[in-house]
Design a protein around this motif. Structure first.
Motif, mmCIF file in Angstrom:
data_model
loop_
_atom_site.group_PDB
_atom_site.id
_atom_site.type_symbol
_atom_site.label_atom_id
_atom_site.label_comp_id
_atom_site.label_asym_id
_atom_site.label_seq_id
_atom_site.Cartn_x
_atom_site.Cartn_y
_atom_site.Cartn_z
ATOM 1 N N GLU A 48 0.833 -1.202 0.000
ATOM 2 C CA GLU A 48 0.000 0.000 0.000
ATOM 3 C C GLU A 48 0.870 1.254 0.000
ATOM 4 O O GLU A 48 0.601 2.212 -0.736
ATOM 5 N N ASP A 49 1.922 1.270 0.840
ATOM 6 C CA ASP A 49 2.835 2.410 0.876
ATOM 7 C C ASP A 49 3.579 2.571 -0.450
ATOM 8 O O ASP A 49 3.781 3.694 -0.922
ATOM 9 N N LEU A 50 3.999 1.449 -1.056
ATOM 10 C CA LEU A 50 4.667 1.509 -2.363
ATOM 11 C C LEU A 50 3.760 2.147 -3.407
ATOM 12 O O LEU A 50 4.196 3.014 -4.172
ATOM 13 N N GLU A 51 2.511 1.728 -3.438
ATOM 14 C CA GLU A 51 1.568 2.264 -4.416
ATOM 15 C C GLU A 51 1.294 3.749 -4.163
ATOM 16 O O GLU A 51 1.225 4.544 -5.097
ATOM 17 N N GLU A 52 1.164 4.131 -2.883
ATOM 18 C CA GLU A 52 0.917 5.529 -2.551
ATOM 19 C C GLU A 52 2.110 6.405 -2.944
ATOM 20 O O GLU A 52 1.943 7.460 -3.576
ATOM 21 N N LEU A 53 3.318 5.965 -2.588
ATOM 22 C CA LEU A 53 4.521 6.723 -2.944
ATOM 23 C C LEU A 53 4.700 6.815 -4.453
ATOM 24 O O LEU A 53 5.040 7.865 -4.988
ATOM 25 N N SER A 54 4.489 5.704 -5.134
ATOM 26 C CA SER A 54 4.625 5.680 -6.590
ATOM 27 C C SER A 54 3.632 6.645 -7.234
ATOM 28 O O SER A 54 3.970 7.358 -8.182
ATOM 29 N N SER A 55 2.422 6.694 -6.708
ATOM 30 C CA SER A 55 1.409 7.603 -7.221
ATOM 31 C C SER A 55 1.784 9.061 -6.956
ATOM 32 O O SER A 55 1.643 9.919 -7.832
ATOM 33 N N LEU A 56 2.297 9.359 -5.760
ATOM 34 C CA LEU A 56 2.715 10.722 -5.424
ATOM 35 C C LEU A 56 3.886 11.189 -6.283
ATOM 36 O O LEU A 56 3.917 12.321 -6.758
ATOM 37 N N LEU A 57 4.863 10.299 -6.477
ATOM 38 C CA LEU A 57 6.105 10.658 -7.175
ATOM 39 C C LEU A 57 6.036 10.467 -8.685
ATOM 40 O O LEU A 57 6.901 10.954 -9.413
ATOM 41 N N GLN A 58 5.057 9.704 -9.149
ATOM 42 C CA GLN A 58 4.879 9.433 -10.574
ATOM 43 C C GLN A 58 6.067 8.689 -11.187
ATOM 44 O O GLN A 58 6.450 8.948 -12.329
ATOM 45 N N VAL A 59 6.669 7.787 -10.410
ATOM 46 C CA VAL A 59 7.729 6.907 -10.908
ATOM 47 C C VAL A 59 7.494 5.517 -10.331
ATOM 48 O O VAL A 59 6.908 5.374 -9.258
ATOM 49 N N PRO A 60 7.944 4.455 -11.035
ATOM 50 C CA PRO A 60 7.802 3.109 -10.478
ATOM 51 C C PRO A 60 8.748 2.908 -9.294
ATOM 52 O O PRO A 60 9.872 3.421 -9.287
ATOM 53 N N LEU A 61 8.287 2.170 -8.292
ATOM 54 C CA LEU A 61 9.097 1.877 -7.113
ATOM 55 C C LEU A 61 9.157 0.379 -6.878
ATOM 56 O O LEU A 61 8.235 -0.348 -7.231
ATOM 57 N N VAL A 62 10.252 -0.063 -6.271
ATOM 58 C CA VAL A 62 10.401 -1.459 -5.891
ATOM 59 C C VAL A 62 11.095 -1.502 -4.534
ATOM 60 O O VAL A 62 11.921 -0.644 -4.225
#
Length: 125
Positions: A48-62
């Motif tokens: 959930e945090d990964l998806e939220e951060l990725s959405s805020l930053l507009q970059v893929p995260l892993v």
């Protein structure tokens, strides 16, 4: 940091400021590395945090590690849009994750490195 500092950062840099933790850690700079291409975060970051951060930053995260399992990403790696440097203990699997998420090692990267190398050599001679 307090709200006034957030406002100053936002005004001076002209960016949005988000208050966030990474895997429950307030020292976000120690537990993640993010570029314009993607980001690597603490391995215990929730989906959930990964998806939220990725959405805020507009970059893929892993989520991942460096230096043979170290979760302190900021201490074990330096990265920009063209290159990354990891600690000596970083495994090949960790390097593969870094190359993938930051989109490193492609044909365009080698062109950029050649251009940087030639300009560096020109400036030293």
């Amino acid at each position: 940091i307090d709200r006034e500092t957030e406002d100053i950062i936002s005004d001076v840099l002209g960016v949005e400021v988000f208050r966030q933790t990474i895997a429950g850690n307030a020292l976000v700079g120690s537990y993640c590395k993010i570029t314009n291409q993607g980001g690597l975060v603490h391995p215990r970051t929730t989906v959930e945090d990964l998806e939220e951060l990725s959405s805020l930053l507009q970059v893929p995260l892993v989520a991942g590690t460096v230096n043979r399992g170290s979760d302190v990403i900021g201490a074990g790696m330096v990265v920009n849009d063209w290159s990354a440097f990891c600690g000596m203990d970083t495994t090949s699997t960790e390097i593969s994750v870094v190359e993938g998420i930051f989109k490193l090692g492609g044909a365009s990267s080698s062109t950029i490195v050649k251009d940087m190398r030639s300009s560096l050599i020109d400036s030293l001679t």
